[in-house]
Design an enzyme around this catalytic site. Structure first.
Site, mmCIF file in Angstrom:
data_model
loop_
_atom_site.group_PDB
_atom_site.id
_atom_site.type_symbol
_atom_site.label_atom_id
_atom_site.label_comp_id
_atom_site.label_asym_id
_atom_site.label_seq_id
_atom_site.Cartn_x
_atom_site.Cartn_y
_atom_site.Cartn_z
ATOM 1 C CG ASP A 1 2.291 -7.011 -5.788
ATOM 2 O OD1 ASP A 1 1.726 -6.603 -4.759
ATOM 3 O OD2 ASP A 1 1.753 -7.787 -6.605
ATOM 4 C CD GLU B 1 -2.854 -1.126 0.000
ATOM 5 O OE1 GLU B 1 -3.145 -0.028 -0.526
ATOM 6 O OE2 GLU B 1 -3.256 -2.206 -0.449
#
Length: 402
Positions: free
Chosen positions: A345, A267
């Protein structure tokens, strides 16, 4: 022109249902093959849940189409002919909000079925009937209050400017940004109980992660989401000093500390890459197209509908056609969003230090297990619906041996 609009909506419905049918057929075909990421029993259960959700999607798409035809045929004119106020602004607000209220009531049976039948069957729903009614009433009242204010704003703009569609776009875009800023506060005020994270060690590690990316927040909070749902989730909300990190209690319960940090690292990757601003820009682009189209509709359409070109009619047509424009824009937004997910990611695994990609991969696997997400999808379905890459592709990009 009316026939053109109905034809475009009909094509959207046919394509949407076709994509869902392809997804159902694909899942039914691969569910009997070797299980992936899940145990054989959980693999079949996730497949069954995905198929059930897709069947519900087909049902709602079809009935939304019937409601669309009904609104275009007689519904809008019925509201127009049966709601009376001398004040033009109040009249426009009443007609538009009447449209919103009717649609909200019509959607209640599907909402009830999804939560208390479908989600309950697969172990997701933790909400009581009383809590659901309370949530529904709060949402309804907030929609009435804030929806009326937004309708009033657009009415004043349409009544005051020649290029009303451009100013309306800017107004709605500002509302979207404001909602993003205030969403965490409103959610905490009316729905979830947020409490500061009590685990001091975890809190310190999370703040250390945030410092690495320059993310400043008003704190790390835990949401009591488990009283409604068993799914795992977390979100970063707000702008500026209003930013906060919110972890679902279900997420803290199911993930290890390293896995949780990997998810938050992902995030934070979105924050570091400015993805929230990119997403808002994409939404802004879609809104611009919508207002550009509906701000320049020919007068012949209004003649065919048998209604004068009033502000309320423009707003109702915008809302009726929003699913179509969203469906058209989704592939573009999905391509950008999936690219952003890969980058997040990558950064999340790097922030986790040595073995960070393994921890993130383990967290993704647990999210699949706990949320009963079927890990395989038809490419056409991914193209039209996925904002995140399929989990199998994300794991491959992380270099994990599936």
């Amino acid at each position: 022109m009316l026939m053109t609009i109905v034809t475009v909506y009909s094509i959207y419905v046919l394509i949407s249902i076709y994509v869902s049918i392809m997804q159902i057929g694909y899942i039914n075909e691969v569910k009997n093959k070797e299980a992936v990421l899940l145990s054989p029993s959980e693999f079949l259960k996730a497949a069954s849940y995905s198929v059930a959700k897709e069947k519900l999607s087909i049902f709602t798409t079809f009935f939304d189409y019937l409601f669309f035809i009904a609104w275009m045929s007689f519904g809008i004119s019925y509201l127009s002919n049966n709601i009376f106020f001398e004040n033009e602004a109040v009249l426009n607000i009443a007609i538009v909000m009447g449209f919103v209220i009717v649609n909200s009531i019509l959607s209640l049976p599907v909402s009830y079925y999804e939560k208390f039948v479908l989600d309950a069957k697969y172990g997701f729903n933790k909400s009581s009937m009383g809590l659901w009614v309370k949530d529904t009433l709060i949402s309804f009242v907030m929609t009435l209050i804030f929806g009326s204010l937004v309708v009033w704003g657009i009415y004043e703009i349409i009544s005051s400017f020649t290029l009303w569609w451009l100013w309306s776009f800017l107004f709605i875009f500002a509302v979207v940004v404001l909602i993003n800023m205030l969403y965490p506060a409103f959610r905490a005020m009316f729905f979830d109980k947020l409490t500061p994270l009590k685990d001091e060690e975890l809190d310190a590690e999370i703040k250390s992660l945030m410092d690495k990316t320059g993310f400043k927040s008003s704190g790390v909070f835990v949401s009591d989401a488990s009283k409604r749902d068993s799914r795992l989730n977390a979100y970063f909300g707000g702008f500026g000093k209003a930013k906060r990190v919110v972890l679902f209690d279900t997420l803290i319960e199911k993930l290890t500390t390293k896995e949780l940090l990997a998810v938050l690292g992902h995030e934070l990757g979105h924050f570091a890459h400015g993805d929230i601003y990119k997403n808002i820009a994409l939404v802004g682009g879609m809104l611009f197209v919508m207002f550009g189209i509906f701000g320049n509709l020919p007068e012949s359409l209004y003649l065919e509908l048998g209604i004068s070109q009033e502000p309320y009619l423009v707003m109702i047509l915008l809302m009726l056609f929003m699913p179509v424009l969203g469906f058209i824009m989704m592939p573009v937004m999905g391509i950008v969003s999936r690219h952003n997910e890969y980058e997040a990611d990558r950064m999340g695994s790097e922030l986790g230090g040595a073995g960070g990609e393994v921890e993130l991969a383990n967290a993704l696997k647990k999210l699949v297990e706990e949320n009963k997400s079927f890990p395989l999808s038809h490419p056409l379905y991914v193209f039209f619906h996925y904002t995140h890459p399929p989990v199998m592709e994300r794991l491959r990009e992380l270099g994990v041996d599936i």
